[in-house]
Design a protein around this motif. Sequence first.
Motif, PDB file in Angstrom:
ATOM      1  N   GLN A 113       0.829  -1.201   0.000  1.00  0.00           N
ATOM      2  CA  GLN A 113       0.000   0.000   0.000  1.00  0.00           C
ATOM      3  C   GLN A 113       0.868   1.258   0.000  1.00  0.00           C
ATOM      4  N   GLU A 114       1.960   1.231   0.743  1.00  0.00           N
ATOM      5  CA  GLU A 114       2.885   2.366   0.753  1.00  0.00           C
ATOM      6  C   GLU A 114       3.511   2.549  -0.627  1.00  0.00           C
ATOM      7  N   ARG A 115       3.865   1.439  -1.277  1.00  0.00           N
ATOM      8  CA  ARG A 115       4.452   1.522  -2.623  1.00  0.00           C
ATOM      9  C   ARG A 115       3.444   2.078  -3.621  1.00  0.00           C
ATOM     10  N   VAL A 116       2.174   1.656  -3.506  1.00  0.00           N
ATOM     11  CA  VAL A 116       1.123   2.180  -4.388  1.00  0.00           C
ATOM     12  C   VAL A 116       0.964   3.682  -4.168  1.00  0.00           C
ATOM     13  N   ALA A 117       0.959   4.114  -2.920  1.00  0.00           N
ATOM     14  CA  ALA A 117       0.846   5.538  -2.616  1.00  0.00           C
ATOM     15  C   ALA A 117       2.040   6.304  -3.198  1.00  0.00           C
ATOM     16  N   GLU A 118       3.225   5.731  -3.074  1.00  0.00           N
ATOM     17  CA  GLU A 118       4.433   6.369  -3.628  1.00  0.00           C
ATOM     18  C   GLU A 118       4.317   6.486  -5.150  1.00  0.00           C
ATOM     19  N   LEU A 119       3.868   5.424  -5.800  1.00  0.00           N
ATOM     20  CA  LEU A 119       3.712   5.462  -7.255  1.00  0.00           C
ATOM     21  C   LEU A 119       2.637   6.468  -7.667  1.00  0.00           C
ATOM     22  N   GLU A 120       1.579   6.571  -6.894  1.00  0.00           N
ATOM     23  CA  GLU A 120       0.545   7.560  -7.189  1.00  0.00           C
ATOM     24  C   GLU A 120       1.099   8.976  -7.060  1.00  0.00           C
ATOM     25  N   ARG A 121       1.961   9.205  -6.063  1.00  0.00           N
ATOM     26  CA  ARG A 121       2.598  10.529  -5.928  1.00  0.00           C
ATOM     27  C   ARG A 121       3.496  10.801  -7.137  1.00  0.00           C
ATOM     28  N   GLU A 122       4.239   9.778  -7.572  1.00  0.00           N
ATOM     29  CA  GLU A 122       5.107   9.942  -8.735  1.00  0.00           C
ATOM     30  C   GLU A 122       4.286  10.218  -9.992  1.00  0.00           C
ATOM     31  N   ILE A 123       3.153   9.551 -10.138  1.00  0.00           N
ATOM     32  CA  ILE A 123       2.274   9.802 -11.288  1.00  0.00           C
ATOM     33  C   ILE A 123       1.757  11.232 -11.244  1.00  0.00           C
ATOM     34  N   GLY A 124       1.358  11.683 -10.072  1.00  0.00           N
ATOM     35  CA  GLY A 124       0.889  13.069  -9.920  1.00  0.00           C
ATOM     36  C   GLY A 124       1.975  14.065 -10.299  1.00  0.00           C
ATOM     37  N   ALA A 125       3.196  13.809  -9.863  1.00  0.00           N
ATOM     38  CA  ALA A 125       4.308  14.711 -10.201  1.00  0.00           C
ATOM     39  C   ALA A 125       4.575  14.690 -11.703  1.00  0.00           C
ATOM     40  N   ALA A 126       4.515  13.492 -12.304  1.00  0.00           N
ATOM     41  CA  ALA A 126       4.743  13.386 -13.750  1.00  0.00           C
ATOM     42  C   ALA A 126       3.631  14.104 -14.521  1.00  0.00           C
ATOM     43  N   GLU A 127       2.394  13.999 -14.054  1.00  0.00           N
ATOM     44  CA  GLU A 127       1.291  14.701 -14.709  1.00  0.00           C
ATOM     45  C   GLU A 127       1.462  16.208 -14.594  1.00  0.00           C
ATOM     46  N   ALA A 128       1.893  16.665 -13.432  1.00  0.00           N
ATOM     47  CA  ALA A 128       2.122  18.108 -13.252  1.00  0.00           C
ATOM     48  C   ALA A 128       3.244  18.588 -14.176  1.00  0.00           C
ATOM     49  N   GLU A 129       4.309  17.810 -14.279  1.00  0.00           N
ATOM     50  CA  GLU A 129       5.416  18.160 -15.170  1.00  0.00           C
ATOM     51  C   GLU A 129       4.955  18.181 -16.626  1.00  0.00           C
ATOM     52  N   MET A 130       4.134  17.222 -17.004  1.00  0.00           N
ATOM     53  CA  MET A 130       3.619  17.168 -18.364  1.00  0.00           C
ATOM     54  C   MET A 130       2.718  18.377 -18.640  1.00  0.00           C
ATOM     55  N   ALA A 131       1.892  18.756 -17.684  1.00  0.00           N
ATOM     56  CA  ALA A 131       1.027  19.932 -17.848  1.00  0.00           C
ATOM     57  C   ALA A 131       1.874  21.192 -17.996  1.00  0.00           C
ATOM     58  N   ARG A 132       2.946  21.300 -17.209  1.00  0.00           N
ATOM     59  CA  ARG A 132       3.842  22.458 -17.321  1.00  0.00           C
ATOM     60  C   ARG A 132       4.482  22.505 -18.705  1.00  0.00           C
ATOM     61  N   CYS A 133       4.929  21.340 -19.187  1.00  0.00           N
ATOM     62  CA  CYS A 133       5.543  21.279 -20.517  1.00  0.00           C
ATOM     63  C   CYS A 133       4.534  21.667 -21.596  1.00  0.00           C
ATOM     64  N   LEU A 134       3.305  21.228 -21.447  1.00  0.00           N
ATOM     65  CA  LEU A 134       2.270  21.574 -22.429  1.00  0.00           C
ATOM     66  C   LEU A 134       1.955  23.071 -22.406  1.00  0.00           C
ATOM     67  N   ARG A 135       2.046  23.687 -21.237  1.00  0.00           N
ATOM     68  CA  ARG A 135       1.828  25.142 -21.153  1.00  0.00           C
ATOM     69  C   ARG A 135       2.981  25.897 -21.805  1.00  0.00           C
ATOM     70  N   GLU A 136       4.214  25.407 -21.651  1.00  0.00           N
ATOM     71  CA  GLU A 136       5.389  26.086 -22.207  1.00  0.00           C
ATOM     72  C   GLU A 136       5.548  25.849 -23.709  1.00  0.00           C
ATOM     73  N   TYR A 137       4.989  24.778 -24.219  1.00  0.00           N
ATOM     74  CA  TYR A 137       5.193  24.399 -25.613  1.00  0.00           C
ATOM     75  C   TYR A 137       4.774  25.483 -26.608  1.00  0.00           C
ATOM     76  N   PRO A 138       3.593  26.089 -26.489  1.00  0.00           N
ATOM     77  CA  PRO A 138       3.222  27.118 -27.476  1.00  0.00           C
ATOM     78  C   PRO A 138       4.202  28.294 -27.501  1.00  0.00           C
ATOM     79  N   ALA A 139       4.662  28.746 -26.323  1.00  0.00           N
ATOM     80  CA  ALA A 139       5.619  29.850 -26.278  1.00  0.00           C
ATOM     81  C   ALA A 139       6.933  29.446 -26.945  1.00  0.00           C
ATOM     82  N   LEU A 140       7.383  28.240 -26.683  1.00  0.00           N
ATOM     83  CA  LEU A 140       8.626  27.772 -27.306  1.00  0.00           C
ATOM     84  C   LEU A 140       8.447  27.611 -28.811  1.00  0.00           C
TER      85      LEU A 140
END
Length: 123
Positions: A67-94
């Motif tokens: 359960q702790e590992r699942v929670a850790e992976l869910e946190r990592e997925i959340g961080a990856a989604e946030a990073e992907m959203a940031r990249c998608l926001r920066e993409y048009p400017a770039l």
Amino acid sequence: MSAAEGRPRCRWGGEAVLRARAEAAGYRRLLRARAAEVEALRGAVGALHRQLEGLRDRRSGELAKYQERVAELEREIGAAEAEMARCLREYPALLRLRMALEAEIAAEMLESEELRLGGLVPP
């Protein structure tokens, strides 16, 4: 003649008593054997209960770890989604910056080509 000698011996009665005693002794032996089997089985049941408790404890520990590992992976997925959203926001400017740089490079190359061909005088 004594009283015991004077009594007639009952042949069947004495044998019946002996048989009954032998049968009772056999039943007592059987009862002791069964009692020993019951005690052995109680010990086995106790050992199995202890083993079951150990397995439950181990399973609970493993479950908590998973359960702790699942929670850790869910946190990592959340961080990856946030990073992907940031990249998608920066993409048009770039992309706009890239297009502007490509246009500037193309203009510089065109100007250089014109200078090479002698069409324009450098400023």
